[in-house]
Design a protein around this motif. Structure first.
Motif, PDB file in Angstrom:
ATOM      1  N   VAL A  26       0.617  -1.382  -0.043  1.00 42.31           N
ATOM      2  CA  VAL A  26       0.054   0.025  -0.056  1.00 42.31           C
ATOM      3  C   VAL A  26       0.785   1.335  -0.122  1.00 42.31           C
ATOM      4  O   VAL A  26       0.470   2.213  -0.423  1.00 42.31           O
ATOM      5  CB  VAL A  26      -0.960  -0.030   1.139  1.00 42.31           C
ATOM      6  N   MET A  30      -2.496   4.288   0.178  1.00 37.55           N
ATOM      7  CA  MET A  30      -3.717   3.536   0.365  1.00 37.55           C
ATOM      8  C   MET A  30      -3.446   2.832   1.825  1.00 37.55           C
ATOM      9  O   MET A  30      -2.288   2.518   2.405  1.00 37.55           O
ATOM     10  CB  MET A  30      -3.721   2.254  -0.632  1.00 37.55           C
ATOM     11  N   TYR A  34      -7.999  -0.912   3.897  1.00 36.54           N
ATOM     12  CA  TYR A  34      -8.788  -1.024   2.564  1.00 36.54           C
ATOM     13  C   TYR A  34      -8.216  -2.122   1.593  1.00 36.54           C
ATOM     14  O   TYR A  34      -9.011  -2.737   1.072  1.00 36.54           O
ATOM     15  CB  TYR A  34      -8.500   0.191   1.878  1.00 36.54           C
ATOM     16  N   LEU A  35      -7.083  -2.326   1.701  1.00 35.61           N
ATOM     17  CA  LEU A  35      -6.386  -3.471   0.863  1.00 35.61           C
ATOM     18  C   LEU A  35      -6.780  -4.742   1.440  1.00 35.61           C
ATOM     19  O   LEU A  35      -7.040  -5.627   0.846  1.00 35.61           O
ATOM     20  CB  LEU A  35      -4.849  -3.580   1.016  1.00 35.61           C
ATOM     21  N   PRO A  45     -13.296  -2.742  -6.101  1.00 34.36           N
ATOM     22  CA  PRO A  45     -11.902  -1.802  -6.446  1.00 34.36           C
ATOM     23  C   PRO A  45     -12.461  -0.895  -7.379  1.00 34.36           C
ATOM     24  O   PRO A  45     -13.289  -1.067  -8.457  1.00 34.36           O
ATOM     25  CB  PRO A  45     -10.777  -2.797  -7.027  1.00 34.36           C
ATOM     26  N   THR A  46     -11.982   0.216  -7.193  1.00 33.76           N
ATOM     27  CA  THR A  46     -11.990   1.424  -8.379  1.00 33.76           C
ATOM     28  C   THR A  46     -10.973   1.479  -9.147  1.00 33.76           C
ATOM     29  O   THR A  46      -9.808   0.647  -8.980  1.00 33.76           O
ATOM     30  CB  THR A  46     -11.916   2.520  -7.703  1.00 33.76           C
ATOM     31  N   ARG A  48      -9.035   3.689 -10.341  1.00 35.05           N
ATOM     32  CA  ARG A  48      -7.744   4.364  -9.689  1.00 35.05           C
ATOM     33  C   ARG A  48      -6.771   3.243  -8.728  1.00 35.05           C
ATOM     34  O   ARG A  48      -5.871   3.270  -8.645  1.00 35.05           O
ATOM     35  CB  ARG A  48      -8.225   5.654  -8.551  1.00 35.05           C
ATOM     36  N   ALA A  49      -7.833   2.769  -7.763  1.00 33.24           N
ATOM     37  CA  ALA A  49      -7.170   1.643  -6.896  1.00 33.24           C
ATOM     38  C   ALA A  49      -6.243   0.422  -7.681  1.00 33.24           C
ATOM     39  O   ALA A  49      -5.326   0.133  -7.424  1.00 33.24           O
ATOM     40  CB  ALA A  49      -8.343   1.178  -5.842  1.00 33.24           C
ATOM     41  N   TYR A  52      -3.232   1.938  -9.217  1.00 29.87           N
ATOM     42  CA  TYR A  52      -2.025   2.053  -8.224  1.00 29.87           C
ATOM     43  C   TYR A  52      -1.577   0.602  -7.672  1.00 29.87           C
ATOM     44  O   TYR A  52      -0.381   0.325  -7.682  1.00 29.87           O
ATOM     45  CB  TYR A  52      -2.885   2.720  -7.100  1.00 29.87           C
TER      46      TYR A  52
END
Length: 421
Positions: A26, A30, A34-35, A45-46, A48-49, A52
């Motif tokens: 992360v 992040m 969340y992970l 997941p988005t 963007r995520a 990343y």
């Protein structure tokens, strides 16, 4: 975009393959919480995520966002499962295992399990052992108690076939502990106990084996199916036999045989009859009529659906039966044919017993020193591998065969002396 829980499984797989902790992945962009929720499938997941995380893992975004391609392991598994009887589906599975680097761990487990069963039926226990080692690792990764127990059970069976009883015992104990701790279904607990009873018996630990038999009979048999009960009684009969209680051994064995009809489970029905034949021939005195009857029944089934390994096991039993019937020429021919076969796949114990038979025949042929050397080597090897039951069989066979040779010779000498004027 991959949906959950597939995204989370692939994310966790890629992270663990790189030996990274959640904190290392992360970074500052992040939270580990969340992970963790992404990996468990709790959060979607988005884009963007995904971008990343792909950067942090050093992979293309497609590794996390796209479904597997058309040549995937999942497709190979589907093809193998739907293949017609007799079709060889191992080539496609092996290719997919090699080429599909993004395969889901569950698909990889399933493919390796199918391949290990093929190895087992072919008697290729060395290759089976390698696959089962990977299966155990995958089962731990998947954190699935049923898979962990079943892979350890099969690993113990494989190691027992290879003669590695100490490691087999450890695997069987692990399987039983998982089955108990996770309160798995009766079939899993029974399977672990049955293989453990067999290992303990071969290691000469009859008190331990007997305790496991009592646990089977007290706690599990009332809820077991006919097939499960038959296998349990088969294992229990071996313990009784080694304890010298031949009446109980015979009763358990015959009850096990009566529980199944060939159309219920032909593979187990056949296996029980070959096992019963071996047990009958090991009794003192051997139960030759029963052994012949059970072997004839097994042979009829093996001629229809048997594997090359089952044919070898059948011929080995025929050699032992011929020996006990005094048909030494037939025993000698069968024994030599099997031992000269480059494709011999018999398990360690069956192969060793065949070599014991060859040693006994060598002594009876008059090559006494050669036969003694063969049996002594086998006895020391069996003792060194902690297979004390097999070692006892070797030394008993040596003593019995020498008595067969020496006693008539001694009687002849005595008669010769008495006949002198």
């Amino acid at each position: 975009m991959l949906g959950q829980p597939h995204f989370g499984r692939r994310l966790r797989k890629l992270r663990l393959e790189r030996g990274l902790s959640q904190a290392a992945v992360v970074g500052e962009g992040m939270s580990t919480g969340y992970l963790s929720r992404l990996e468990s499938g709790e959060r979607r997941p988005t884009p963007r995520a995904v971008t990343y995380l792909a950067q942090r893992l050093g992979v293309d975004v497609s590794a996390l966002s796209e479904p597997l391609g058309g040549g995937s392991l999942g497709h190979a598994l589907a093809a193998a499962s739907s293949a017609p009887p007799g079709a060889d589906s191992t080539v496609g599975l092996l290719r997919a295992l090699r080429d599909d680097e993004r395969a889901e761990p569950t698909d990889r487990w399933h493919a390796l399990w199918l391949l290990s069963r093929v190895d087992n039926s072919n008697g290729d226990h060395e290759r089976e052992r390698g696959r089962l080692r990977e299966l155990i690792e995958l089962s731990e990764f998947l954190a699935a108690p049923e898979l962990r127990a079943r892979t350890n059970i099969q690993y113990a069976r494989c190691l027992r076939a290879l003669g590695d009883l100490r490691t087999a015992e450890s695997a069987a104990v692990t399987a039983l502990a998982i089955a108990r701790e996770e309160d798995l279904q009766v079939a899993d607990t029974m399977a672990a106990l049955v293989v453990l009873i067999g290992v303990e018996t071969e290691m000469g630990r009859l008190d331990a084996a007997d305790r496991y038999v009592h646990e089977l009979e007290r706690d599990l048999l009332p809820a077991a199916t006919a097939s499960q009960t038959a296998e349990a009684l088969w294992a229990a009969s071996l313990v009784s036999h080694r304890q010298g209680d031949h009446a109980t051994a015979q009763n358990r064995l015959e009850t096990a045989l009566s529980l199944l009809r060939s159309r219920d489970d032909l593979a187990l029905w056949t296996r029980l009859r070959t096992a019963a034949t071996a047990a009958a021939l090991e009794m003192s005195p051997p139960r030759l009529e029963a052994a012949r009857r059970w072997l004839d029944e097994a042979e009829a089934a093996i001629e229809l659906t048997g594997t090359p390994l089952q044919v070898q096991e059948l011929r080995a039993l025929r050699a032992h039966l011929a020996f006990h019937q005094g048909e030494l020429d037939e025993a000698r021919a069968l024994c030599r044919a099997l031992l000269s076969d480059d494709g011999l796949r018999l398990p360690y114990r069956d192969r060793a017993r065949l070599l014991v038979l060859e040693g006994r025949l060598t002594i009876l042929d008059g090559r006494v020193d050669e036969g003694i050397t063969t049996l002594e080597q086998l006895g020391h090897q069996a003792a060194g591998s902690r297979n004390l039951d097999l070692a006892a069989h070797v030394w008993q066979s040596l003593a019995t065969t020498l008595a067969q040779v020496c006693v008539p010779a001694a009687r002849g000498a005595v008669e010769s002396v008495r006949s002198r004027p």
